[in-house]
Design an enzyme around this catalytic site. Structure first.
Site, mmCIF file in Angstrom:
data_model
loop_
_atom_site.group_PDB
_atom_site.id
_atom_site.type_symbol
_atom_site.label_atom_id
_atom_site.label_comp_id
_atom_site.label_asym_id
_atom_site.label_seq_id
_atom_site.Cartn_x
_atom_site.Cartn_y
_atom_site.Cartn_z
ATOM 1 N N LYS A 1 -6.664 2.653 -8.255
ATOM 2 C CA LYS A 1 -5.294 2.743 -8.777
ATOM 3 C C LYS A 1 -4.624 1.387 -8.606
ATOM 4 O O LYS A 1 -4.827 0.724 -7.589
ATOM 5 C CB LYS A 1 -4.566 3.849 -7.996
ATOM 6 N N ASP B 1 -3.690 9.555 -2.222
ATOM 7 C CA ASP B 1 -3.576 8.184 -2.736
ATOM 8 C C ASP B 1 -3.347 7.252 -1.549
ATOM 9 O O ASP B 1 -2.240 7.197 -0.986
ATOM 10 C CB ASP B 1 -2.405 8.068 -3.726
ATOM 11 N N LYS C 1 -6.377 4.793 -12.418
ATOM 12 C CA LYS C 1 -4.968 5.218 -12.457
ATOM 13 C C LYS C 1 -4.052 3.997 -12.482
ATOM 14 O O LYS C 1 -3.832 3.373 -11.440
ATOM 15 C CB LYS C 1 -4.657 6.107 -11.248
#
Ligand SMILES: O=C[C@H](O)COP(=O)(O)O
Length: 336
Positions: free
Chosen positions: A236, A173, A272
């Site tokens: 995300k 991430d 996400k």
């Protein structure tokens, strides 16, 4: 079941082994198309109006609700990202990822093989998590690239990705440089994302936009698109450390960008939402929005995750209530 409710194809909770095991073609990205990026707009008042109607639009009850809550669990990146993280806390978190709900509750729900979607930790905790998850298919995700601000020297951010991949992280991430978005430097954002994606190799990369620091929904939409063009497997919302993290308007903006990207390229990119999602009822709103805007295919862990540290505790509490008729105290559902 009343019209307009979230529906499952079964009247009881689907077992994890019944979930389709599908693998999408990975997003390899495309050259930066600045005309497309600059054409992207976001009608903030229309998006906010629609987002306001979402929580009241649908409701799921009884077995359907339990099934959807189990689905939500399978989509959680169970997260600990604290300065006082320790090997012990990460091992407890991994034990929870393996067995997210008490065995007797799962038995009464007829659910087997349920795990969270992944475990998400800082780099230093990757090896511990990989070790604690041996024998499962639960991937370890590492936050990277100078998380959460992303302001360390670029070569170190790239090196950090490699270190986490070598330590066993299957998902990375990354955080983007917010200043590239705020100054409209789309080429710099594209180049940065491309290089980070390349550094991930076979590990899948989630691009954290830190939407609470991007100023406008139009910036969120454009940054989403540029990251997808540069090969992000997921986009995300947040690190969980910004003053404002995942919201419904931001989610609508980002998932519509995902839909447009698929319409134009045929490639599905994952989504996400992360930060501040701690209630089971909020998770159900997110799932219903994804189902409406993107369709059922996105309700699988390869295309959707919740980034959440405490959501699982509330879901377990609701499932216990479903099975026993009684609510337990939330401290009984500690996560890490
Ligand atoms: O990526 C995950 C977030 O950092 C988790 O945020 P949270 O602690 O508000 O659930």
């Amino acid at each position: 079941m009343q019209e307009g409710t979230l529906q499952t194809t079964q009247s009881t909770a689907p077992t994890a082994t019944q979930l389709p095991q599908v693998h999408e073609q990975r997003n390899d990205g495309m050259p930066l198309d600045l005309d497309w990026v600059m054409a992207v707009q976001a009608n903030t008042s229309a998006i906010e109006r629609r987002a306001k109607t979402l929580p009241g639009r649908r409701s799921v009850k009884k077995d359907y609700q339990a099934a959807w809550l189990c689905k939500a669990i399978s989509l959680i990146d169970l997260t600990t990202l604290s300065g006082d993280d320790s090997a012990g806390r990460v091992r407890r978190l991994c034990a929870k990822a393996r067995q997210p709900v008490r065995a007797d509750i799962l038995e009464q729900l007829g659910m087997t093989g349920l795990t969270t979607g992944a475990v998400c930790v800082y780099h230093d905790m990757v090896e511990t998590a990989v070790d604690a998850l041996q024998g499962t298919n639960i991937p370890v995700a590492a936050v990277s690239t100078g998380f959460p601000a992303g302001l360390s020297p670029f070569h170190l951010r790239i090196a950090e990705i490699g270190e986490s991949v070598n330590a066993g992280a299957a998902e990375i991430d990354i955080v983007i440089s917010r200043r590239h978005v705020l100054t409209g430097n789309w080429q710099a954002l594209y180049d940065e994302m491309r290089e980070m994606r390349d550094a991930c190799g076979d590990a899948h990369v989630k691009a954290i936009l830190a939407t609470g620091e991007l100023g406008t929904l139009r910036n969120v939409a454009r940054a989403s698109l540029v990251c997808m063009m540069a090969g992000a497997d997921f986009i995300k919302t947040s690190t969980g450390k910004e003053p404002v993290n995942a919201t419904l308007p931001v989610t609508l903006t980002m998932i519509r960008a995902i839909r447009d990207y698929q319409d134009r390229t045929g490639i599905k990119v994952g989504y996400k939402p992360a930060g501040g999602i701690s209630k089971a009822k909020d998770a159900l709103v997110y799932l219903s929005m994804i189902k409406d805007e993107l369709g059922d295919r996105w309700l699988q862990p390869d295309l959707f995750r919740f980034g959440a540290s405490s959501l699982l505790g509330d879901i377990e509490r609701q499932l216990e209530h479903h099975v026993t008729g009684a609510y337990s105290a939330s401290w009984r559902h500690a996560i890490g």
